[in-house]
Design a protein around this motif. Structure first.
Motif, mmCIF file in Angstrom:
data_model
loop_
_atom_site.group_PDB
_atom_site.id
_atom_site.type_symbol
_atom_site.label_atom_id
_atom_site.label_comp_id
_atom_site.label_asym_id
_atom_site.label_seq_id
_atom_site.Cartn_x
_atom_site.Cartn_y
_atom_site.Cartn_z
ATOM 1 N N GLU A 252 0.851 -1.187 0.000
ATOM 2 C CA GLU A 252 0.000 0.000 0.000
ATOM 3 C C GLU A 252 0.887 1.238 0.000
ATOM 4 O O GLU A 252 1.876 1.310 0.747
ATOM 5 C CB GLU A 252 -0.887 0.034 1.251
ATOM 6 C CG GLU A 252 -1.989 -0.994 1.285
ATOM 7 C CD GLU A 252 -2.887 -0.814 2.496
ATOM 8 O OE1 GLU A 252 -3.017 0.334 2.985
ATOM 9 O OE2 GLU A 252 -3.447 -1.822 2.974
ATOM 10 N N HIS A 253 0.541 2.194 -0.829
ATOM 11 C CA HIS A 253 1.179 3.500 -0.779
ATOM 12 C C HIS A 253 0.685 4.182 0.493
ATOM 13 O O HIS A 253 -0.479 4.542 0.601
ATOM 14 C CB HIS A 253 0.798 4.291 -2.030
ATOM 15 C CG HIS A 253 1.184 5.733 -1.992
ATOM 16 N ND1 HIS A 253 0.754 6.637 -2.938
ATOM 17 C CD2 HIS A 253 1.936 6.455 -1.133
ATOM 18 C CE1 HIS A 253 1.216 7.831 -2.670
ATOM 19 N NE2 HIS A 253 1.941 7.750 -1.569
ATOM 20 N N ALA A 254 1.555 4.326 1.470
ATOM 21 C CA ALA A 254 1.189 4.930 2.750
ATOM 22 C C ALA A 254 1.546 6.412 2.726
ATOM 23 O O ALA A 254 2.718 6.771 2.606
ATOM 24 C CB ALA A 254 1.919 4.224 3.893
ATOM 25 N N ALA A 255 0.556 7.263 2.807
ATOM 26 C CA ALA A 255 0.801 8.707 2.773
ATOM 27 C C ALA A 255 1.393 9.145 4.109
ATOM 28 O O ALA A 255 0.685 9.561 5.017
ATOM 29 C CB ALA A 255 -0.495 9.457 2.486
ATOM 30 N N SER A 256 2.697 9.025 4.228
ATOM 31 C CA SER A 256 3.353 9.349 5.490
ATOM 32 C C SER A 256 4.659 10.107 5.274
ATOM 33 O O SER A 256 4.791 11.265 5.666
ATOM 34 C CB SER A 256 3.626 8.071 6.288
ATOM 35 O OG SER A 256 4.413 8.346 7.418
ATOM 36 N N THR A 257 5.623 9.454 4.619
ATOM 37 C CA THR A 257 6.986 9.960 4.570
ATOM 38 C C THR A 257 7.560 9.756 3.168
ATOM 39 O O THR A 257 7.506 8.644 2.636
ATOM 40 C CB THR A 257 7.861 9.228 5.600
ATOM 41 O OG1 THR A 257 7.235 9.290 6.886
ATOM 42 C CG2 THR A 257 9.249 9.839 5.684
ATOM 43 N N TYR A 258 8.107 10.831 2.594
ATOM 44 C CA TYR A 258 8.694 10.771 1.262
ATOM 45 C C TYR A 258 10.038 11.501 1.268
ATOM 46 O O TYR A 258 10.180 12.529 1.930
ATOM 47 C CB TYR A 258 7.815 11.466 0.217
ATOM 48 C CG TYR A 258 6.366 11.049 0.184
ATOM 49 C CD1 TYR A 258 5.893 10.176 -0.782
ATOM 50 C CD2 TYR A 258 5.446 11.569 1.100
ATOM 51 C CE1 TYR A 258 4.545 9.818 -0.842
ATOM 52 C CE2 TYR A 258 4.101 11.215 1.053
ATOM 53 C CZ TYR A 258 3.665 10.339 0.087
ATOM 54 O OH TYR A 258 2.346 9.990 0.031
ATOM 55 N N VAL A 259 10.991 10.977 0.516
ATOM 56 C CA VAL A 259 12.235 11.697 0.263
ATOM 57 C C VAL A 259 12.400 11.755 -1.250
ATOM 58 O O VAL A 259 12.419 10.717 -1.916
ATOM 59 C CB VAL A 259 13.456 11.024 0.905
ATOM 60 C CG1 VAL A 259 14.673 11.943 0.786
ATOM 61 C CG2 VAL A 259 13.200 10.672 2.367
ATOM 62 N N VAL A 260 12.523 12.967 -1.792
ATOM 63 C CA VAL A 260 12.511 13.158 -3.235
ATOM 64 C C VAL A 260 13.789 13.859 -3.681
ATOM 65 O O VAL A 260 14.253 14.809 -3.044
ATOM 66 C CB VAL A 260 11.295 14.002 -3.671
ATOM 67 C CG1 VAL A 260 11.129 13.961 -5.187
ATOM 68 C CG2 VAL A 260 10.026 13.531 -2.980
ATOM 69 N N LYS A 261 14.355 13.380 -4.793
ATOM 70 C CA LYS A 261 15.503 14.042 -5.399
ATOM 71 C C LYS A 261 15.022 15.354 -6.019
ATOM 72 O O LYS A 261 14.117 15.357 -6.866
ATOM 73 C CB LYS A 261 16.116 13.139 -6.469
ATOM 74 C CG LYS A 261 17.401 13.664 -7.079
ATOM 75 C CD LYS A 261 17.878 12.771 -8.218
ATOM 76 C CE LYS A 261 18.207 11.364 -7.753
ATOM 77 N NZ LYS A 261 18.734 10.530 -8.864
ATOM 78 N N PRO A 262 15.594 16.479 -5.640
ATOM 79 C CA PRO A 262 15.096 17.769 -6.138
ATOM 80 C C PRO A 262 15.075 17.885 -7.659
ATOM 81 O O PRO A 262 14.119 18.436 -8.225
ATOM 82 C CB PRO A 262 16.045 18.784 -5.496
ATOM 83 C CG PRO A 262 16.456 18.130 -4.218
ATOM 84 C CD PRO A 262 16.591 16.675 -4.573
ATOM 85 N N ASP A 263 16.113 17.402 -8.342
ATOM 86 C CA ASP A 263 16.130 17.499 -9.804
ATOM 87 C C ASP A 263 14.973 16.715 -10.418
ATOM 88 O O ASP A 263 14.398 17.125 -11.430
ATOM 89 C CB ASP A 263 17.462 16.992 -10.356
ATOM 90 C CG ASP A 263 18.608 17.960 -10.083
ATOM 91 O OD1 ASP A 263 18.326 19.127 -9.731
ATOM 92 O OD2 ASP A 263 19.777 17.556 -10.210
ATOM 93 N N TYR A 264 14.636 15.583 -9.820
ATOM 94 C CA TYR A 264 13.503 14.793 -10.296
ATOM 95 C C TYR A 264 12.198 15.542 -10.061
ATOM 96 O O TYR A 264 11.326 15.596 -10.939
ATOM 97 C CB TYR A 264 13.491 13.445 -9.573
ATOM 98 C CG TYR A 264 12.301 12.567 -9.874
ATOM 99 C CD1 TYR A 264 12.076 12.076 -11.152
ATOM 100 C CD2 TYR A 264 11.404 12.214 -8.868
ATOM 101 C CE1 TYR A 264 10.987 11.258 -11.428
ATOM 102 C CE2 TYR A 264 10.312 11.400 -9.128
ATOM 103 C CZ TYR A 264 10.112 10.925 -10.407
ATOM 104 O OH TYR A 264 9.030 10.124 -10.670
ATOM 105 N N LEU A 265 12.063 16.146 -8.891
ATOM 106 C CA LEU A 265 10.853 16.901 -8.568
ATOM 107 C C LEU A 265 10.661 18.065 -9.540
ATOM 108 O O LEU A 265 9.535 18.378 -9.941
ATOM 109 C CB LEU A 265 10.929 17.407 -7.121
ATOM 110 C CG LEU A 265 9.757 18.236 -6.605
ATOM 111 C CD1 LEU A 265 8.430 17.528 -6.812
ATOM 112 C CD2 LEU A 265 9.958 18.560 -5.113
ATOM 113 N N LYS A 266 11.739 18.678 -9.947
ATOM 114 C CA LYS A 266 11.639 19.840 -10.843
ATOM 115 C C LYS A 266 11.258 19.448 -12.264
ATOM 116 O O LYS A 266 10.619 20.238 -12.978
ATOM 117 C CB LYS A 266 12.978 20.590 -10.859
ATOM 118 C CG LYS A 266 13.324 21.277 -9.547
ATOM 119 C CD LYS A 266 14.731 21.856 -9.599
ATOM 120 C CE LYS A 266 15.125 22.467 -8.263
ATOM 121 N NZ LYS A 266 16.521 22.969 -8.265
ATOM 122 N N THR A 267 11.628 18.253 -12.691
ATOM 123 C CA THR A 267 11.455 17.900 -14.106
ATOM 124 C C THR A 267 10.328 16.906 -14.370
ATOM 125 O O THR A 267 9.752 16.913 -15.455
ATOM 126 C CB THR A 267 12.761 17.323 -14.677
ATOM 127 O OG1 THR A 267 13.148 16.168 -13.901
ATOM 128 C CG2 THR A 267 13.882 18.351 -14.597
#
Length: 235
Positions: A175-190
């Protein structure tokens, strides 16, 4: 530079103004906000919101002053991804380049500080595009999730040759648990959505992944938080 983020809207249909609703002695948002502000690896924290009271509350606690989110990101139809992109851009204008974007969902306050530490460690070890909190699914589409065909008859959602006669034999699903995420900034931007790149799971116990979306959820989380507080006070 690790940027901690929480996104909260003013409105809520299931539980009115749930993000600022008191639970176990403080507003719901503070259970997650304090985890970010107190975590030794988090360098800066930002709250993205369209709620003036929540915004002033967060800034008074030490979050970045980026102003209220734009109107187009404050509707029911606004997705998480666009909110994240705006918060990152507005924050980098104040603090410079960010190396990791750490998002906590305010409606999932049962995570532990160690979950943040472990999710960051997984990101730093694997360096994916995103680490996403997950838990083992309580129902499995290969075994006990069913859907109707055009006649209304039920069938297993994802049938396998020979069928699956025991849950333990079914492929693992999360299950995708809406709790904690860590995202690479370059990925988030593009990227334009969550799953375009390499997204890997950070596995949590299901009892730490309860997400508040209804009055029942609120009561359940309140009970679990109270139980945790009692255990802590008893040593």
């Amino acid at each position: 530079m690790i940027l901690g983020h929480i996104g909260v809207r003013k409105g809520s249909k299931g539980v009115p103004r749930k993000n600022f609703k008191p639970i176990c002695g403080k507003p719901l948002i503070d259970w997650s906000l304090e985890q970010l502000l107190e975590h030794p690896q988090v360098d800066a924290v930002v709250v993205s919101t369209d709620d003036q009271e929540i915004y002033e509350h967060a800034v008074a606690k030490g979050t970045l002053a980026i102003g209220l989110r734009p109107d187009h990101l404050a509707t029911d139809a606004a997705g998480k991804w666009g909110v994240w992109q705006h918060a990152l851009e507005a924050s980098e204008a104040l603090i410079g380049k960010v190396d990791a974007f750490l998002d906590l969902d305010a409606t999932s306050p049962l995570r532990l500080p160690s979950d943040i530490t472990d999710a960051l460690a997984l990101y730093q070890a694997e360096y994916p595009d995103m680490v996403m909190s997950c838990c083992e699914a309580r129902k499995n589409p290969y075994f006990n999730l069913v859907e109707p065909d055009e006649t209304g008859a039920l069938h297993v959602s994802k049938p396998l040759p020979g069928g699956v006669v025991a849950r333990q034999a079914a492929p693992t699903v999360y299950e995708h648990a809406a709790s904690t995420y860590v995202v690479k900034p370059d990925y988030l931007k593009t990227a334009k959505s969550l799953y375009e790149g390499r997204v890997i799971p950070y596995l949590m116990d299901a009892d730490r992944c309860v997400d508040i979306d209804s009055p029942f959820d609120f009561k359940l989380v309140e009970f679990l938080l109270n139980d945790r507080l009692k255990e802590a006070s008893n040593g």
